[in-house]
Write an enzyme that holds these catalytic residues in place. Structure first.
Site, mmCIF file in Angstrom:
data_model
loop_
_atom_site.group_PDB
_atom_site.id
_atom_site.type_symbol
_atom_site.label_atom_id
_atom_site.label_comp_id
_atom_site.label_asym_id
_atom_site.label_seq_id
_atom_site.Cartn_x
_atom_site.Cartn_y
_atom_site.Cartn_z
ATOM 1 N N LEU A 103 -90.026 20.039 45.627
ATOM 2 C CA LEU A 103 -90.701 19.920 44.339
ATOM 3 C C LEU A 103 -90.413 18.522 43.801
ATOM 4 C CD1 LEU A 103 -89.614 23.434 43.036
ATOM 5 C CD2 LEU A 103 -91.867 22.805 43.960
ATOM 6 N N GLN A 181 -99.729 18.865 42.294
ATOM 7 C CA GLN A 181 -99.832 20.116 41.559
ATOM 8 C C GLN A 181 -100.811 19.939 40.399
ATOM 9 O OE1 GLN A 181 -95.580 19.884 39.391
ATOM 10 N NE2 GLN A 181 -96.820 21.587 38.662
ATOM 11 N N GLY A 211 -95.001 23.325 35.479
ATOM 12 C CA GLY A 211 -93.838 23.997 36.042
ATOM 13 C C GLY A 211 -93.984 24.293 37.524
ATOM 14 N N HIS A 212 -92.844 24.646 38.164
ATOM 15 C CA HIS A 212 -92.891 24.844 39.616
ATOM 16 C C HIS A 212 -93.496 26.178 40.025
ATOM 17 C CE1 HIS A 212 -89.127 26.783 38.536
ATOM 18 N NE2 HIS A 212 -88.531 25.623 38.333
ATOM 19 N N ASN A 315 -83.029 28.152 42.766
ATOM 20 C CA ASN A 315 -84.383 27.647 42.996
ATOM 21 C C ASN A 315 -84.595 27.181 44.429
ATOM 22 O OD1 ASN A 315 -86.573 27.882 41.151
ATOM 23 N ND2 ASN A 315 -86.964 25.698 41.351
ATOM 24 N N LYS A 380 -78.661 16.283 37.949
ATOM 25 C CA LYS A 380 -79.454 16.249 36.724
ATOM 26 C C LYS A 380 -78.990 15.158 35.769
ATOM 27 C CE LYS A 380 -81.681 20.009 37.949
ATOM 28 N NZ LYS A 380 -83.076 19.920 38.425
#
Length: 492
Positions: A103, A181, A211-212, A315, A380
């Protein structure tokens, strides 16, 4: 839109609302003359469906029934240590059924970097993307005939730049395919009208990636599901591009192939730092993902408890390509909507998003596996970056390997203050990355700098008061100390 039609717009629901929005988006598409401003048919249809479900949910809120929640049984949540390792002669065959997808929609702006987050240098002058390509190339070289391809799901923010970046991998033994996407229009919070407010065409700030959870619709609409199936691929392993622990695991791959699992979610043990992470549950006898946003307020503390809800979603997702095709063809997937409130250029807006984890309930023979924490190493923030760049890990064929000299099973908890938030600031404040092999906890706040070759052990807290500065000289060894104020720490 005049004031009367806007009032009508705010009052319509379900089918009439969908028709109103659909007509507006079509009108804008007809008015613009370039592809960037024109929505694809799949995007128009996807947004209208999500938007109409959102309007319906506002009038009829559904609350989860807490008494129907049960802990997942062994058939829903396997232990990693029970998975069998495939014999050497089976590995190539297993890998030949696999594709890997990252992603890749996020930007590095939160860490002060330009462009896709995947091109931030994280270790030894290599980027996230460099390491991922190295990992897959190593698989394809180690097991000739496997030919594991890499797919990147980009957003409109990262697509153009990523297309340029991947040119440098042309000579590697990895086939890289990118697709974009969906782009959806933000919604004006006050009027609930999709952007733009006029029919003059979209600005860049009117769009957002939803969003994923959009993975399912986007990969299906791209035609890549059929392409991969035609190549003999049966499963796709999906993970965040910034999770350096999300490598191909042969034990999990063997398990999903052998048991014909359609959807497998990797979960790892919760710590007090992970109390908001979504978790797998049995809901009314069916496997489901429970997110904190779904929890009634009176049960929030129970949800955060590490004793009742012991694992959370990393995830890292393994999904059957045939199952994706079946579900998308039947138009069965209606993922829970995440309402993300934002402010853009002074305008309060809403983004309607979905998460890939919510898809678990739509697949047959779906469940999770409780994996070691080593499979969840997200970057992150610069606090995460410090740990990844430290001597806590070494690199082997693009994968991070925990230093065997570390005497504890856990890794250090690191919390760097705002002065370290941007990568450039972070690099300026370290003469070199400290030795953290014996570190348990580090908190740094204020104007603090570290000289080269420092060593941190136990619990170390360093706080420079406002207007003051703390310099840690090169060669310092700091063990179980709280340093506050304005001073130089003398090495010993």
């Amino acid at each position: 839109m005049n004031s009367q039609s806007l009032q009508d717009f705010k009052g319509v629901m379900d089918k009439s609302a969908a028709e109103t929005v659909h007509d507006k988006l079509r009108a804008i598409n007809d008015a613009v003359d370039n592809d960037f401003e024109r929505m694809r048919d799949s995007e128009v249809n996807g947004f209208v469906e999500l938007y109409s479900r959102y309007l319906k949910s506002r009038s009829k809120k559904q609350e989860i029934q807490w008494d129907l929640i049960q802990q997942p049984g062994e058939n829903m949540l396997s232990r990693y240590d029970t998975l069998a390792e495939p014999p050497e002669h089976e590995v190539t065959g297993l890998l030949s059924k696999l594709a890997v997808l990252k992603l890749n929609g996020g930007l590095g702006t939160s860490m002060g970097c330009k462009g896709p987050k995947s091109v931030i240098e994280v270790r030894d002058d290599t980027t996230f993307l460099d390491l991922i390509v190295q990992q897959i190339e190593n698989l394809n070289k180690t097991y000739p005939g496997a030919d594991v391809p890499l797919l990147l799901m980009n957003s409109f923010n990262t697509d153009t730049e990523t297309a340029k970046i991947i040119q440098k991998y042309q000579d590697t033994n990895v086939t890289i395919t990118t697709f974009q996407q969906s782009r959806y229009p933000r919604i004006i919070k006050e009027s609930l009208e999709p952007m733009p407010a006029t029919h003059e065409g979209y600005a860049h700030s009117d769009w957002y990636p939803p969003g994923h959870g959009d993975f399912f619709q986007s990969i299906y609409a791209s035609g890549l599901v059929d392409t991969l199936l035609a190549q003999g691929k049966e499963y796709i392993f999906v993970s965040n591009v910034d999770n350096l622990g999300a490598t191909v695991d042969l034990n999990i791959l063997k398990d999903v192939v052998t048991r014909k699992v359609e959807y497998c979610m990797e979960l790892t043990d919760k710590t007090r730092a992970d109390i908001k992470g979504g978790t797998i549950i049995s809901y009314d006898g069916k496997v489901s993902l429970l997110e904190v946003a779904q929890v009634p307020s009176k049960y929030i503390e129970e949800f955060k408890s590490v004793s009742k809800f012991k694992v959370f979603n990393t995830n890292n997702i393994w999904v059957s390509l045939r199952a994706i095709k079946r579900i998308m063809q039947a138009d069965e997937m209606k993922l829970d909507i995440i309402v993300n409130n934002k402010e853009v250029a002074g305008q309060k807006v809403i983004q309607l998003e979905t998460a890939i984890g919510a898809g678990i309930g739509y697949f047959e023979n779906a469940g999770g596996v409780n994996v070691p924490r080593s499979r969840f190493l997200p970057v992150k923030s610069t606090s995460d970056l410090l740990l990844i760049q430290s001597n806590m890990y070494t690199l082997k064929s693009g994968s991070l390997v925990k230093n065997p000299s570390r005497q504890f099973a856990t890794t250090p908890v690191i919390k760097l203050g705002n002065e370290f938030k941007k990568v450039a600031q972070y690099l300026e404040r370290f003469g070199s990355i400290p030795d953290v092999l014996e570190l348990d906890h580090l908190t740094v706040s204020g104007d603090v700098s570290f000289g080269a070759n420092t060593t941190l052990k136990g619990t170390v807290i360093i706080v420079a008061n406002p207007g003051n500065k703390i310099m840690i000289p090169g060669g310092s060894v700091i063990e179980n100390k709280v340093v506050v104020g304005s001073l130089h720490v003398i090495p010993h």
